[in-house]
Structures are given as structure tokens and as C-alpha cells.
Design an enzyme around this catalytic site. Structure first.
Site, PDB file in Angstrom:
ATOM      1  N   GLU A  13       0.824  -1.207   0.000  1.00 54.22           N
ATOM      2  CA  GLU A  13       0.000   0.000   0.000  1.00 54.22           C
ATOM      3  C   GLU A  13       0.859   1.259   0.000  1.00 54.22           C
ATOM      4  O   GLU A  13       0.539   2.248  -0.678  1.00 54.22           O
ATOM      5  CB  GLU A  13      -0.945  -0.003   1.202  1.00 54.22           C
ATOM      6  CG  GLU A  13      -2.102  -0.975   1.079  1.00 54.22           C
ATOM      7  CD  GLU A  13      -3.051  -0.633  -0.055  1.00 54.22           C
ATOM      8  OE1 GLU A  13      -3.123   0.550  -0.449  1.00 54.22           O
ATOM      9  OE2 GLU A  13      -3.714  -1.550  -0.563  1.00 54.22           O
TER      10      GLU A  13
ATOM     11  N   CYS B  72     -13.591   1.705 -15.420  1.00 51.13           N
ATOM     12  CA  CYS B  72     -14.035   3.051 -15.045  1.00 51.13           C
ATOM     13  C   CYS B  72     -12.829   3.986 -14.938  1.00 51.13           C
ATOM     14  O   CYS B  72     -12.548   4.581 -13.905  1.00 51.13           O
ATOM     15  CB  CYS B  72     -14.794   2.979 -13.720  1.00 51.13           C
ATOM     16  SG  CYS B  72     -15.782   4.441 -13.350  1.00 51.13           S
TER      17      CYS B  72
ATOM     18  N   CYS C  68     -17.534   1.834 -20.505  1.00 46.19           N
ATOM     19  CA  CYS C  68     -18.812   1.653 -19.808  1.00 46.19           C
ATOM     20  C   CYS C  68     -19.596   0.440 -20.319  1.00 46.19           C
ATOM     21  O   CYS C  68     -20.260  -0.251 -19.538  1.00 46.19           O
ATOM     22  CB  CYS C  68     -19.652   2.913 -19.940  1.00 46.19           C
ATOM     23  SG  CYS C  68     -18.909   4.379 -19.200  1.00 46.19           S
TER      24      CYS C  68
ATOM     25  N   CYS D 198     -18.472  -2.677 -18.475  1.00 45.15           N
ATOM     26  CA  CYS D 198     -18.340  -2.607 -17.016  1.00 45.15           C
ATOM     27  C   CYS D 198     -19.407  -3.463 -16.322  1.00 45.15           C
ATOM     28  O   CYS D 198     -20.590  -3.392 -16.667  1.00 45.15           O
ATOM     29  CB  CYS D 198     -18.467  -1.162 -16.560  1.00 45.15           C
ATOM     30  SG  CYS D 198     -18.345  -0.964 -14.763  1.00 45.15           S
TER      31      CYS D 198
END
Length: 256
Positions: free
Chosen positions: A30, A173, A180, A183
Site C-alpha cells: 500500500e 471506469c 462503460c 463494465c
């Protein structure tokens, strides 16, 4: 169920840090991924973790070794804060509230809890925020985005919800030219395309910037010590202030 099915079949499960539930390994990933693209992190993550497989190993190695191993990932203050976190964990164990660790904010603490500990907690990073805001059709505060993440990510929970929405943001996205029609959230999405973009100040070019000057000094010090008088004085002073370099007897080097 469409999101869950897509993630199970096509999520980015091959990323090296997704094969572990170890808190330290997840925290390292992270910290590396903050402000750095996934392919660049994937190229160095295994080697970096092999050098510092535990907080104790990193603490024993010293900050200079960590900064040197960080290489050209950029924003080396992340490496210094990761070292400082390792020292605290090695000395006192993991805190209950992970935001007590240097460099660990609300998102990183939640992401580690979800991925390593199996905690069912929302975590909002840039990809997830973009997904939930487009699905809901409006800009959201941090708390609103967290609540929306729980709804948009159903029926997934915890780790799977975080990673699935992150992957949707990265694969479909996208900030520009979203896909789209492909998706898995298209039927639930209000926007089905980008929201009107808020006006953003453009980041100054890297070439000729103070960041570049700092990077040039760091690149030299990762190889060897150098006479301080031969280096960019302002950049060196900034690195010393950040704990990324030291000057002794007129020579600059990485911290011990």
C-alpha cells in the site's frame, strides 16, 4: 452478483501482493502503490520484500538501506516513513489503530485491515472513489463515499469488495475513455461516463522542478557518498530535513 462474478473470474488476482494476508507485506504494497503506478510497483515488490520480509528485518537494516532499495519509485519520504513504522512495530508491536504508524492514513489503515485481517471496513482510494461517484452520479465526501462503497460493492465484503471496486476503476471506469459498455456495474451506474470534472490546478512539469533536483541528489547518494559542496545545496538541505540524507564532515550520504 454481476460484480462478484466478474471479480472472481477476471480480477487482477495475479498481482504479487494479493497472494498474501500478511499485515507487513500488505502495508508495504500500500505504501508503494501510493502515487506510483501498479506496473512499476509489481516490477520491484517481490525483491524489496525479500530484502525486508518483516518489520524487524527492516528496522535492523537501517534507513539508508531502505531508501537505497526504494530506488526510483519516487517520493522517497514514503520509504523513510515505512522504515520509521517498522521501527515502532518491531519495538512495540502493531498498534490497535494503524493510523498511529508514520505515513499511515485513514485509507491505508482500512486497506490493511480489510486485506490482511479480513475486517469488513470500507476503504476509499482514487479508483474506488471514481467508481462510486460515477455509479451514484455525484461528488461525495469521504464519509459519503464510504457509505456508497458498501452499497455499490454488494454482495461483496471487506477485502473482495475493496479489490473488486479498485479493479473496476483500473480496468473499466478509467479517468478518461471509460469502457462503460463492458463494465459489470453498468446497469447500476447513473453516470455511465465521466462526471463533469472539477477544475484542477495543473501539476508543474517534472523537468527542471525541485522534485527533479532532489531526485538527482538522491540518485547520486544511492550509489555513494559525495562531497556536500558538489551537490545542489537547496535540494540536499531538503533531503536532510526529511531524514533522507545526512551530512558529516562535509560529505553527504544516506542515513545510517
Amino acid at each position: 452478483m454481476i460484480l462478484a462474478g466478474w471479480y472472481a473470474a477476471s480480477g487482477r488476482h495475479g498481482l504479487p501482493w494479493r497472494a498474501t494476508r500478511d499485515r507487513w507485506a500488505v502495508l508495504v504494497s500500500e505504501v508503494m502503490l501510493h502515487q506510483t503506478q501498479v506496473p512499476r510497483v509489481a516490477a520491484v515488490y517481490d525483491e524489496f520484500l525479500a530484502h525486508f520480509p518483516t518489520p524487524a528485518a527492516m528496522a535492523a537494516a537501517g534507513p539508508g538501506a531502505v531508501i537505497a532499495a526504494w530506488g526510483r519509485l519516487g517520493y522517497p519520504r514514503r520509504a523513510r516513513r515505512l522504515f520509521d513504522a517498522a521501527v515502532l512495530i518491531d519495538a512495540h508491536g502493531w498498534p490497535v489503530d494503524l493510523t498511529e504508524l508514520p505515513g499511515v492514513g485513514r485509507y491505508t489503515a482500512a486497506a490493511v485491515a480489510a486485506q490482511a485481517d479480513g475486517t469488513d471496513v470500507p476503504a476509499i482510494e482514487v479508483n474506488v472513489r471514481r467508481v462510486v461517484e460515477r455509479v451514484m452520479g455525484s461528488r461525495l465526501t469521504e464519509r459519503e463515499a464510504e457509505a456508497a462503497m458498501l452499497r455499490v460493492g454488494r454482495p461483496l465484503h471487506g477485502r473482495d469488495r475493496l479489490l473488486a471496486l479498485m479493479d473496476v476503476g483500473a480496468v473499466f471506469c478509467r479517468p478518461r475513455a471509460p469502457r462503460c459498455s463492458e463494465c459489470p456495474l453498468r446497469r447500476r451506474c447513473v453516470t455511465r461516463g465521466p462526471l463533469p470534472e472539477a477544475r484542477r490546478s495543473r501539476q508543474a512539469p517534472f523537468a527542471g522542478s525541485f522534485r527533479q533536483r532532489r531526485g538527482e541528489v538522491m540518485a547520486r547518494l544511492r550509489v555513494e557518498s559525495a562531497c556536500a559542496g558538489e551537490l545542489d545545496a537547496e535540494a540536499l538541505a531538503s533531503l536532510v530535513a526529511d531524514g533522507l540524507a545526512v551530512v558529516r564532515r562535509g560529505r553527504a550520504r544516506l542515513p545510517d
